[in-house]
Write an enzyme that holds these catalytic residues in place. Structure first.
Site, PDB file in Angstrom:
ATOM      1  N   THR A 172       0.904  -1.156   0.000  1.00  9.84           N
ATOM      2  CA  THR A 172       0.000   0.000   0.000  1.00  9.84           C
ATOM      3  C   THR A 172       0.931   1.190   0.000  1.00  9.84           C
ATOM      4  O   THR A 172       2.065   1.069   0.450  1.00  9.84           O
ATOM      5  CB  THR A 172      -0.817   0.018   1.326  1.00  9.84           C
ATOM      6  OG1 THR A 172      -1.693  -1.093   1.346  1.00  9.84           O
ATOM      7  CG2 THR A 172      -1.607   1.288   1.522  1.00  9.84           C
ATOM      8  N   ASP A 188      -7.882  -1.725   5.839  1.00 11.49           N
ATOM      9  CA  ASP A 188      -7.846  -0.491   6.625  1.00 11.49           C
ATOM     10  C   ASP A 188      -7.716   0.765   5.749  1.00 11.49           C
ATOM     11  O   ASP A 188      -8.105   1.850   6.165  1.00 11.49           O
ATOM     12  CB  ASP A 188      -6.665  -0.530   7.601  1.00 11.49           C
ATOM     13  CG  ASP A 188      -5.324  -0.746   6.884  1.00 11.49           C
ATOM     14  OD1 ASP A 188      -5.294  -1.471   5.864  1.00 11.49           O
ATOM     15  OD2 ASP A 188      -4.315  -0.192   7.344  1.00 11.49           O
TER      16      ASP A 188
HETATM   17  N1  ASP Z   1      -3.209  -2.610   4.488  1.00 11.84           N
HETATM   18  C1  ASP Z   1      -3.504  -3.093   3.176  1.00 11.84           C
HETATM   19  C2  ASP Z   1      -4.809  -3.833   3.204  1.00 11.84           C
HETATM   20  O1  ASP Z   1      -5.085  -4.499   4.187  1.00 11.84           O
HETATM   21  C3  ASP Z   1      -2.474  -3.986   2.586  1.00 11.84           C
HETATM   22  C4  ASP Z   1      -1.055  -3.671   2.931  1.00 11.84           C
HETATM   23  O2  ASP Z   1      -0.745  -2.569   3.299  1.00 11.84           O
HETATM   24  O3  ASP Z   1      -0.213  -4.567   2.860  1.00 11.84           O
HETATM   25  O4  ASP Z   1      -5.516  -3.797   2.220  1.00 11.84           O
END
Ligand code: ASP
Length: 315
Positions: A169, A200
């Site tokens: 992300t 999130d």
């Molecule tokens: N936080 C992101 C999600 O859960 C994925 C990530 O940051 O690795 O979609």
């Protein structure tokens, strides 16, 4: 003035700093920087070229928050538009809402004049096919691949949690000349996620939060953990309650140990600033970095994040 980002945001920092130096707003800076990462086909965790869901569809999530007014906008499970961060900003500015998802988000993007396009690159499609067939139980593979996949998505969602592919992300936080803080988050979410799954990133308070009076935070990692703890808001709230920046981040990370089924495998990374614009990066995974640049520097600084071992936290 400062711009802070997750390591994959390094390519967006110079453009954000240029905006701030020209007197632009923190909101403009984080949006512009995020768009650069969304355009990058080599980043398979954000925007164009992102890895798809279990059905092979790219679904994007993003959020933006203005620390001056506490206004925010977000989109979730948006298909067919490569700049979810700009759609999120339009939600904030044009609608009496904060979060739009799925078909409604796509309808709104079209109404706002964004161009629809196919976001699945050949490379991402190939990795998807390999990832899905690798995750299938060998005795079921033939049946599931010949039309049975969509009857077995829930089972597949449990199998396809390869942390190498699942994670990623982009996070940006900026503080402008006026002292205003903004935060932006954009992601294609977990690779091979269940269609419609939100982590999130599009949820204000979980993946992002900004409040000029206390600071800001943004997260990457297992969204399900940050959702259950309200991690980004927790970092800001702990500062409001008088914790220093590092202590506030440590406490928000420690909170995760209580909800993590297996703290040894839980992945969380955050970047944050205090109200004076001092940055920090924190992670559960040794070796991870974050980047920041103040207006007196010529180039971004990449630094190790403070590492938190959740197995040592009393639950
Ligand atoms: N936080 C992101 C999600 O859960 C994925 C990530 O940051 O690795 O979609």
């Amino acid at each position: 003035m400062i711009v802070v980002a997750s390591a994959n945001g390094k390519i967006g920092i110079p453009a954000a700093m240029e905006i701030l130096r020209a007197g632009g707003s923190a909101l403009d800076a984080v949006e512009a920087a995020t768009r650069i990462v969304e355009d990058n086909p080599d980043d398979h965790t954000v925007g164009y070229g992102g890895y798809p869901n279990l059905l092979g569809e790219v679904e994007l999530d993003a959020s933006i928050m203005d620390g001056r007014t506490l206004r925010a906008g977000a989109v979730g499970a948006l298909k067919g538009y490569r700049h979810p961060i700009s759609v999120a900003r339009k939600v904030m500015e044009e609608l009496p809402h904060v979060l739009l998802v799925g078909e409604g988000a796509a309808r709104f993007a079209a109404e706002m004049g964004f161009q629809a396009e196919n976001l699945l690159t050949d490379e991402a499609a190939t990795v998807y096919r390999q990832g899905i067939s690798g995750a299938l139980p060998p005795d079921k593979a033939r049946d599931w691949l010949s039309g049975g996949i969509d009857r077995n998505l829930a089972r597949l969602a449990r199998l396809t949690t390869d942390p190498e592919r699942a994670a990623g992300t982009v996070n940006f936080i900026a503080k402008d000349r006026e002292g205003n803080i903004a935060v932006a988050v954009s992601t294609s979410g977990w690779a091979w996620k269940y269609p419609g799954r939100l982590g999130d990133s599009p949820v204000i308070g979980a993946g992002n939060y900004a409040d000029n009076r206390y600071g800001a935070c943004a997260c990457t990692g297992w969204g399900e953990l940050a959702l259950r703890c309200g991690t980004a808001h927790a970092v800001v709230l702990y500062q409001r309650l008088g914790f220093g920046l590092e202590q506030a981040c440590r406490q928000a990370m420690h909170d995760l140990a209580y909800v993590a089924e297996d703290p040894a495998r839980a992945i969380m990374n955050l970047i944050a600033i205090n109200r004076d614009g001092r940055p920090i990066g924190m992670t559960t995974v040794p070796g991870r970095t974050y980047v920041w640049m103040t207006d007196d520097l010529d180039a971004p600084v990449e630094e190790p994040r403070v590492v938190i071992d959740l197995t040592r936290v009393k639950r």
